[in-house]
Enzyme design. Structure first.
Site, mmCIF file in Angstrom:
data_model
loop_
_atom_site.group_PDB
_atom_site.id
_atom_site.type_symbol
_atom_site.label_atom_id
_atom_site.label_comp_id
_atom_site.label_asym_id
_atom_site.label_seq_id
_atom_site.Cartn_x
_atom_site.Cartn_y
_atom_site.Cartn_z
ATOM 1 N N HIS A 130 0.839 -1.210 0.000
ATOM 2 C CA HIS A 130 0.000 0.000 0.000
ATOM 3 C C HIS A 130 0.871 1.257 0.000
ATOM 4 O O HIS A 130 0.610 2.200 -0.753
ATOM 5 C CB HIS A 130 -0.897 -0.020 1.239
ATOM 6 C CG HIS A 130 -1.622 1.259 1.507
ATOM 7 N ND1 HIS A 130 -2.938 1.473 1.153
ATOM 8 C CD2 HIS A 130 -1.209 2.418 2.106
ATOM 9 C CE1 HIS A 130 -3.297 2.691 1.513
ATOM 10 N NE2 HIS A 130 -2.271 3.287 2.097
ATOM 11 N N GLU A 131 1.911 1.270 0.833
ATOM 12 C CA GLU A 131 2.773 2.453 0.902
ATOM 13 C C GLU A 131 3.554 2.646 -0.392
ATOM 14 O O GLU A 131 3.757 3.778 -0.848
ATOM 15 C CB GLU A 131 3.727 2.335 2.098
ATOM 16 C CG GLU A 131 3.033 2.254 3.454
ATOM 17 C CD GLU A 131 2.058 3.404 3.688
ATOM 18 O OE1 GLU A 131 2.264 4.500 3.115
ATOM 19 O OE2 GLU A 131 1.079 3.204 4.425
ATOM 20 N N HIS A 134 1.461 4.432 -2.873
ATOM 21 C CA HIS A 134 1.480 5.888 -2.699
ATOM 22 C C HIS A 134 2.695 6.493 -3.406
ATOM 23 O O HIS A 134 2.607 7.551 -4.036
ATOM 24 C CB HIS A 134 1.527 6.252 -1.219
ATOM 25 C CG HIS A 134 0.187 6.257 -0.555
ATOM 26 N ND1 HIS A 134 -0.901 6.919 -1.069
ATOM 27 C CD2 HIS A 134 -0.233 5.693 0.614
ATOM 28 C CE1 HIS A 134 -1.934 6.759 -0.257
ATOM 29 N NE2 HIS A 134 -1.562 6.020 0.766
ATOM 30 N N GLU A 201 -6.669 6.796 -0.603
ATOM 31 C CA GLU A 201 -6.435 5.585 0.171
ATOM 32 C C GLU A 201 -7.043 4.374 -0.519
ATOM 33 O O GLU A 201 -6.452 3.295 -0.544
ATOM 34 C CB GLU A 201 -6.992 5.741 1.589
ATOM 35 C CG GLU A 201 -6.249 6.753 2.454
ATOM 36 C CD GLU A 201 -4.797 6.362 2.700
ATOM 37 O OE1 GLU A 201 -4.458 5.160 2.583
ATOM 38 O OE2 GLU A 201 -3.998 7.263 2.991
#
Length: 326
Positions: A130-131, A134, A201
């Site tokens: 997930h990071e 980003h 998100e």
């Protein structure tokens, strides 16, 4: 689009910074605030990631000091076609993580000690995927600059309480204006919320599920983090609430002004979206960690040579979570 959004954010925060300067010190205060804001914008672009990492008490690790964590990040970065980011550990027991950096070539991911202690290695991979999403989507520049400048605005408002009590000849508003200036923290938080859409998100969750190829790993991690985040305080984040939007789950306790800085969507909705993504990918297992192995080698390193004291290599299981190797 992200570049335009970042420039708009900088302009809005600069204008707010100047307005506070005017309320505190009139035209002179506004001019000083403008000069400070101009310098901060340049500084924030190049150094906001370092400031955020320092504020959160993050410590850089490498392949020698945290081989399991480093290996997970390296495999995920390769799967996402990203340069290897720097890797940090945040010394807090609250399970959480964030990414920062002005571009993929100058990026960093940070995982908390609590995350590594309570999560399986599959769940850690889901969070870090997930990071990395980003980073790949270039969200990190906007998020990091917002955290840095919004925090500075709050500091300027508090500064005005001590030095802005007298009206001057250039239009300063005395104690009333100073009190108004101190109330700008909600405005700063509002600007952050407008500039950083909660939808980012959901996008990072979806892209992270694609990077690790197992959306349910992330769903399980979100479930655990949500349950623990409001029970275990994150003192670094509480001292710098503008940084809350960097984390994968809101790290704040939710008391007082904390809710103003919440930019995260409902966790249950995020999990539901990941479960649906997994169904579409043909993965139908429930998002639980019962079948997952614990993360080896992440014991507390008190007295060790690095932030993590590793188990002897012979006792550690090989890293075999990556479906990209199958």
């Amino acid at each position: 689009m992200n570049f335009f959004r970042t420039m708009l954010l900088l302009a809005a925060l600069t204008a707010l910074f100047m307005a506070i300067g005017f309320l505190i010190g009139g035209q002179t205060g506004m001019l000083i605030a403008f000069l400070i804001a101009a310098g901060m914008n340049v500084f924030a672009y190049w150094n906001s990631d370092k400031m955020v990492l320092a504020q959160q008490g993050a410590e850089e690790v490498d392949e020698r000091t945290a081989p399991e964590l480093y290996s997970i990040v390296r495999q995920l970065a390769a799967n996402a076609s990203l340069p290897m980011p720097k890797v940090y550990i945040i010394h807090t027991e609250q399970p959480n993580a964030f990414a920062t950096g002005r571009n993929p070539q100058n990026a960093a991911v940070a995982a908390s000690a609590g995350l590594l202690r309570i999560m399986s290695k599959e769940e850690v991979a889901g969070v870090l995927a997930h990071e990395l999403a980003h980073i790949k989507n270039r969200d990190t520049l906007t998020m990091t600059i917002a955290a840095t400048i919004a925090g500075a605005i709050s500091m300027l408002a508090n500064f005005g309480m001590f030095f802005g009590g007298n009206r001057d000849n250039n239009g300063g508003g005395g104690i009333i204006s100073t009190l108004l200036a101190v109330m700008v923290a909600p405005l700063a938080a509002g600007i952050i919320q407008m500039a950083i859409s909660r939808s980012r998100e959901y996008v990072a969750d979806k892209d992270g599920g694609e990077i690790c190829q197992r959306p349910l790993w992330l769903a399980s991690a979100l479930q655990k983090i949500e349950q623990a985040a409001h029970q275990i305080p994150n003192e670094q984040a509480e001292r710098n609430p503008a940084s809350a939007q960097l984390y994968i789950i809101n790290p704040l306790s939710g008391q007082g002004m904390d809710n103003l800085f919440s930019t995260h969507p409902n966790t249950a909705n995020r999990i539901a979206a990941l479960v649906e993504q997994a169904r579409q990918m043909g993965h139908t297992q429930e998002p639980t960690a019962a079948h997952m192995s614990p993360v080896p080698g992440f014991e507390d390193g008190a007295g060790g040579s690095g932030p993590w004291q590793q188990r002897p290599r012979s006792s550690r299981r090989p890293f075999e979570i990556g479906p990209w190797n199958r």
